[in-house]
Scaffold this active site. Structure first.
Site, PDB file in Angstrom:
ATOM      1  N   HIS A 190      13.686 -38.245  -9.484  1.00  0.00           N
ATOM      2  CA  HIS A 190      13.202 -38.574  -8.143  1.00  0.00           C
ATOM      3  C   HIS A 190      11.760 -38.126  -7.932  1.00  0.00           C
ATOM      4  O   HIS A 190      11.344 -37.904  -6.800  1.00  0.00           O
ATOM      5  CB  HIS A 190      14.117 -37.953  -7.092  1.00  0.00           C
ATOM      6  CG  HIS A 190      15.506 -38.486  -7.125  1.00  0.00           C
ATOM      7  ND1 HIS A 190      15.829 -39.747  -6.675  1.00  0.00           N
ATOM      8  CD2 HIS A 190      16.654 -37.946  -7.608  1.00  0.00           C
ATOM      9  CE1 HIS A 190      17.123 -39.962  -6.864  1.00  0.00           C
ATOM     10  NE2 HIS A 190      17.647 -38.890  -7.422  1.00  0.00           N
TER      11      HIS A 190
ATOM     12  N   ARG B  52       3.890  -0.029  -6.658  1.00  0.00           N
ATOM     13  CA  ARG B  52       3.920  -0.873  -5.466  1.00  0.00           C
ATOM     14  C   ARG B  52       2.871  -1.972  -5.517  1.00  0.00           C
ATOM     15  O   ARG B  52       2.935  -2.928  -4.741  1.00  0.00           O
ATOM     16  CB  ARG B  52       3.714  -0.011  -4.216  1.00  0.00           C
ATOM     17  CG  ARG B  52       4.820   0.992  -3.979  1.00  0.00           C
ATOM     18  CD  ARG B  52       4.406   2.055  -2.993  1.00  0.00           C
ATOM     19  NE  ARG B  52       4.282   1.538  -1.641  1.00  0.00           N
ATOM     20  CZ  ARG B  52       5.215   1.652  -0.702  1.00  0.00           C
ATOM     21  NH1 ARG B  52       6.356   2.253  -0.975  1.00  0.00           N
ATOM     22  NH2 ARG B  52       5.021   1.185   0.515  1.00  0.00           N
TER      23      ARG B  52
ATOM     24  N   TRP C  41      -3.551  -2.511  -1.104  1.00  0.00           N
ATOM     25  CA  TRP C  41      -3.404  -3.908  -1.528  1.00  0.00           C
ATOM     26  C   TRP C  41      -4.125  -4.743  -0.484  1.00  0.00           C
ATOM     27  O   TRP C  41      -3.764  -4.733   0.693  1.00  0.00           O
ATOM     28  CB  TRP C  41      -1.927  -4.276  -1.610  1.00  0.00           C
ATOM     29  CG  TRP C  41      -1.655  -5.621  -2.189  1.00  0.00           C
ATOM     30  CD1 TRP C  41      -1.741  -5.990  -3.500  1.00  0.00           C
ATOM     31  CD2 TRP C  41      -1.227  -6.790  -1.473  1.00  0.00           C
ATOM     32  NE1 TRP C  41      -1.391  -7.316  -3.650  1.00  0.00           N
ATOM     33  CE2 TRP C  41      -1.069  -7.830  -2.417  1.00  0.00           C
ATOM     34  CE3 TRP C  41      -0.958  -7.057  -0.136  1.00  0.00           C
ATOM     35  CZ2 TRP C  41      -0.666  -9.108  -2.065  1.00  0.00           C
ATOM     36  CZ3 TRP C  41      -0.555  -8.337   0.225  1.00  0.00           C
ATOM     37  CH2 TRP C  41      -0.409  -9.348  -0.731  1.00  0.00           C
TER      38      TRP C  41
ATOM     39  N   CYS D 279       0.824  -1.207   0.000  1.00  0.00           N
ATOM     40  CA  CYS D 279       0.000   0.000   0.000  1.00  0.00           C
ATOM     41  C   CYS D 279       0.858   1.258   0.000  1.00  0.00           C
ATOM     42  O   CYS D 279       2.004   1.252   0.432  1.00  0.00           O
ATOM     43  CB  CYS D 279      -0.891   0.010   1.231  1.00  0.00           C
ATOM     44  SG  CYS D 279      -1.770  -1.522   1.540  1.00  0.00           S
TER      45      CYS D 279
ATOM     46  N   GLU E  36       4.533 -15.200 -12.182  1.00  0.00           N
ATOM     47  CA  GLU E  36       4.143 -13.864 -11.736  1.00  0.00           C
ATOM     48  C   GLU E  36       3.366 -13.095 -12.794  1.00  0.00           C
ATOM     49  O   GLU E  36       2.381 -12.430 -12.492  1.00  0.00           O
ATOM     50  CB  GLU E  36       5.394 -13.054 -11.360  1.00  0.00           C
ATOM     51  CG  GLU E  36       6.017 -13.405 -10.029  1.00  0.00           C
ATOM     52  CD  GLU E  36       7.227 -12.548  -9.742  1.00  0.00           C
ATOM     53  OE1 GLU E  36       7.310 -12.001  -8.629  1.00  0.00           O
ATOM     54  OE2 GLU E  36       8.093 -12.412 -10.631  1.00  0.00           O
TER      55      GLU E  36
ATOM     56  N   LYS F 282       4.666  -4.716  -5.020  1.00  0.00           N
ATOM     57  CA  LYS F 282       6.093  -4.547  -5.227  1.00  0.00           C
ATOM     58  C   LYS F 282       6.873  -4.730  -3.928  1.00  0.00           C
ATOM     59  O   LYS F 282       7.902  -5.387  -3.899  1.00  0.00           O
ATOM     60  CB  LYS F 282       6.375  -3.159  -5.819  1.00  0.00           C
ATOM     61  CG  LYS F 282       7.833  -2.932  -6.209  1.00  0.00           C
ATOM     62  CD  LYS F 282       8.271  -3.880  -7.294  1.00  0.00           C
ATOM     63  CE  LYS F 282       9.682  -3.577  -7.789  1.00  0.00           C
ATOM     64  NZ  LYS F 282      10.159  -4.630  -8.704  1.00  0.00           N
TER      65      LYS F 282
ATOM     66  N   GLU G 221      14.053 -19.022 -10.438  1.00  0.00           N
ATOM     67  CA  GLU G 221      13.720 -17.636 -10.771  1.00  0.00           C
ATOM     68  C   GLU G 221      12.959 -17.549 -12.088  1.00  0.00           C
ATOM     69  O   GLU G 221      12.000 -16.774 -12.217  1.00  0.00           O
ATOM     70  CB  GLU G 221      15.011 -16.806 -10.840  1.00  0.00           C
ATOM     71  CG  GLU G 221      14.874 -15.412 -11.420  1.00  0.00           C
ATOM     72  CD  GLU G 221      13.983 -14.474 -10.623  1.00  0.00           C
ATOM     73  OE1 GLU G 221      13.767 -13.343 -11.087  1.00  0.00           O
ATOM     74  OE2 GLU G 221      13.486 -14.868  -9.544  1.00  0.00           O
TER      75      GLU G 221
ATOM     76  N   LYS H   6       9.243 -15.959 -12.460  1.00  0.00           N
ATOM     77  CA  LYS H   6       8.918 -14.876 -13.393  1.00  0.00           C
ATOM     78  C   LYS H   6       7.718 -15.253 -14.269  1.00  0.00           C
ATOM     79  O   LYS H   6       6.822 -14.454 -14.496  1.00  0.00           O
ATOM     80  CB  LYS H   6      10.123 -14.556 -14.287  1.00  0.00           C
ATOM     81  CG  LYS H   6      11.196 -13.743 -13.637  1.00  0.00           C
ATOM     82  CD  LYS H   6      10.740 -12.313 -13.407  1.00  0.00           C
ATOM     83  CE  LYS H   6      11.542 -11.663 -12.309  1.00  0.00           C
ATOM     84  NZ  LYS H   6      11.239 -12.163 -10.952  1.00  0.00           N
TER      85      LYS H   6
ATOM     86  N   ASN I  95      -0.894   1.578   6.120  1.00  0.00           N
ATOM     87  CA  ASN I  95      -0.137   0.488   5.508  1.00  0.00           C
ATOM     88  C   ASN I  95       0.215  -0.501   6.606  1.00  0.00           C
ATOM     89  O   ASN I  95       0.604  -0.096   7.705  1.00  0.00           O
ATOM     90  CB  ASN I  95       1.167   0.989   4.885  1.00  0.00           C
ATOM     91  CG  ASN I  95       0.947   1.827   3.663  1.00  0.00           C
ATOM     92  OD1 ASN I  95      -0.165   1.976   3.189  1.00  0.00           O
ATOM     93  ND2 ASN I  95       2.025   2.408   3.146  1.00  0.00           N
ATOM     94  N   GLY I  96       0.131  -1.792   6.327  1.00  0.00           N
ATOM     95  CA  GLY I  96       0.518  -2.785   7.309  1.00  0.00           C
ATOM     96  C   GLY I  96      -0.653  -3.637   7.745  1.00  0.00           C
ATOM     97  O   GLY I  96      -1.616  -3.845   6.998  1.00  0.00           O
TER      98      GLY I  96
END
Length: 607
Positions: free
Chosen positions: A502, A27, A74, A2, A486, A602, A479, A483, A98-99
């Protein structure tokens, strides 16, 4: 996460608050709103979805006032609806947050029992009611906030507006960042310096537990014990210009293309090219006395740490533990005396990583912080600050921050090896030369952008995708899968190539593209052997290698991506480029929101 903007101004503030929210879009958010005080009343406008919807609301119903607060949310408690959007308000106060308020449920139950009515599902609204109660009892804004803050458990940055005191805003922070900006006859609050760029470059960073009373004449700051304190006013260096995509279609693509420059900028801070030595900021401890390294990070930063584990153990011969930050404290880690914790975070504010840092500090560990924001909380609390110089990264999916983190971690590994007496002078010179070659090699990798775009259709229609790699290519496989997940919303997984037999090989059929990262070198033959096991079962392989690797093993692949031939030390920096570009072009082919993918933020400032 946020975003917050607040202005105690001398002219109407709504357009400037909205501009601040636009600067915070990167963000990640799913609703937004603005509140002001005008003609003795609190007024607000809110909307779910993107800022364009809030702009439409404001165009239809303008919002006057010269003091105001604004927020991009968010969703945590409650869905992304207009009712759940901030600011939350009562008759007397409005606030943004925020939080997360961890004890909001008992507080809410207590307030309902006293007859308070709630309009949202959020944890934030309890704070508005708690402060409002105190004001209604006759307390000043200053005293009301002072009494409420100790009751809040969790993490928060708050900006609070008072109907009967239009000359001030009150802000507070605990576990979530907040900055104060100083203007000419105006004062500002923001969740970061970027939000305040058009308004001022003179800012002060609130420290943990601080709260502030902001008026047109300045700001009075208090610490967690309510003692008046001074926090240094610094120049943020943030310009008023919005970060631009330039000629690129998306911020993510622009930031992929910036990697040769920003990696070079970063390495310039750590390499002495004439002397061919690696240098670091002087730590507040003896690096040579470090007996064990613990790396803690989240997401892409965690994968940078996985690569670094190979380097630290190979060069410095120091044992390394690596943890996902959100799990670190909960396994009761054993932290030996003489240990170093390395925290890796683009923002320097990631809640889980910051909590791990503080836990390690309590266990007597030295702290090194690899961050992109040198004024962040982690940077200020570390014994050794190791800044990346990636510049603002707007795309939610990290690209240039990742490669700059790798550059810094490689330099740190070499410096630690030298401090431990494990690195001869000639070996250090060779490391410097290899690292210095990285920007040009990354640029060479970018030359294959068009060919990667052309093969994106091979992946865009898939439901599942696997990535394989060995050694430092294994974190790159993870990674690459992250990506793709996401920004394209395709299910993808990364595996160590030798682990396929395995269990994961059961997933292979002719509908599953398999991305194999395998530069030629000592691990190439073993990786190709695993790749051939996949092909024997109908797997559709895309091989990412150099010319020698493609010539040796590319014949049965559905596509190949040829990278420059580079030393294994810098291969992770170079091979990051094709996995980034492939994810990007697949997402574009699928028509997703590349820069602001759904459900993501973000900077994650709640645990």
């Amino acid at each position: 996460m946020c975003g917050i903007v607040g202005i105690v101004g001398d002219s109407e503030v709504t357009s400037r608050l909205f501009d601040g929210l636009k600067r915070l879009e990167y963000r990640g958010y799913d609703s937004a709103g603005i509140a002001t005080v005008h003609d003795g009343e609190i007024d607000r406008r809110r909307a779910s979805g993107k800022l364009i919807h809030l702009a439409e609301v404001l165009a239809a119903d303008p919002l006057p006032g010269d003091v105001g607060i604004a927020h991009t949310r968010w969703a945590t408690h409650g869905g992304p609806t207009t009712n759940n959007a901030h600011p939350h308000a009562t008759e007397h106060v409005a606030l943004v947050h925020n939080g997360i308020i961890e004890n909001f449920k008992p507080l809410r139950d207590e307030l309902i029992a006293r007859g308070r009515k709630f309009d949202s599902e959020t944890d934030t609204e309890v704070v508005a009611h708690l402060v409002s109660e105190k004001v209604e009892q006759g307390l000043s804004p200053h005293d009301a906030v002072k009494e409420v803050l100790p009751r809040l458990h969790g993490a928060f940055a708050l900006a609070i507006l008072f109907r009967d005191h239009p000359e001030l805003l009150i802000g507070a922070r605990l576990g979530s960042p907040l900055v104060v900006g100083y203007g000419d006859g105006e004062t500002y609050l923001g969740s970061d310096a970027l939000a305040l760029g058009p308004l001022t470059q003179r800012i002060a960073y609130l420290e943990e537990g601080d709260w502030v009373v902001a008026t047109r004449d300045g700001a009075s700051i208090f610490d967690k014990d309510n003692n008046p304190v001074e926090r240094p006013i610094v120049n943020s260096g943030v310009t008023g210009e919005l970060v631009s995509k330039g000629n690129h279609r998306h911020f993510m693509l622009k930031e992929i293309y910036e990697q040769p420059i920003v990696v070079a900028q970063t390495l310039r801070s750590y390499l002495q090219r004439m002397e061919e030595r690696v240098t670091l900021p002087i730590p507040e401890f003896d690096l040579g006395a470090i007996r064990r390294v613990t790396i803690v990070a989240c997401g892409t930063s965690y994968y940078a740490g996985m690569v670094a584990k190979y380097w630290f153990e190979q060069f410095a011969r120091v044992p390394v533990d690596i943890d996902v930050a959100s799990e670190f404290r909960y396994r009761a880690p054993v932290m030996e005396e003489g240990g170093l914790m390395i925290v890796i975070s683009q923002s320097g504010e990631t809640a889980d990583t910051l909590a791990a840092l503080r836990h390690a500090r309590g266990e007597g560990q030295k702290i090194a912080a690899v961050v992109n924001v040198p004024t962040s909380t982690m940077a200020r609390e570390a014994d050794l600050l190791l800044p990346t110089h990636a510049g603002p990264e707007i795309g939610v999916a990290s690209t240039k921050a990742f490669t700059c983190q790798l550059a810094v971690l490689a330099a740190l590994a070499a410096n630690l090896a030298r401090a431990k007496g494990k690195l001869a002078e000639g070996e250090e010179k060779a490391i410097v030369r290899h690292l210095a070659e990285a920007p040009a090699a990354i640029n060479g990798a970018l030359a294959y952008d068009e060919s990667i775009e052309a093969m994106a259709g091979l992946v865009a229609g898939a439901r599942d995708v696997l990535y394989l790699g060995r050694g430092t290519d294994y974190p790159l496989a993870l990674e690459g899968a992250l990506k793709l997940k996401e920004i394209s919303y395709i299910h993808a997984e990364g595996y160590a190539a030798g682990e396929m037999k395995h269990g994961p090989i059961a997933l292979i059929d002719d509908a599953v593209p398999v991305i194999v990262i395998a530069p030629s070198g000592p691990l190439f033959d073993k990786t190709v052997s695993n790749m051939q096991e996949v092909q024997a079962r109908g797997g559709q392989v895309i091989l990412i290698s150099d010319y020698d690797g493609v010539q040796a093993a590319g014949e049965k692949c559905i596509a190949t991506i040829t990278m420059p031939k580079v030393h294994p030390l810098i291969a992770p920096l170079v091979y990051a480029v094709p996995v980034q570009l492939l994810a990007y072009h697949v997402a574009v082919a699928k028509g997703t929101d590349v820069d602001q993918p759904r459900n993501l933020a973000k900077s994650v400032t709640v645990e």
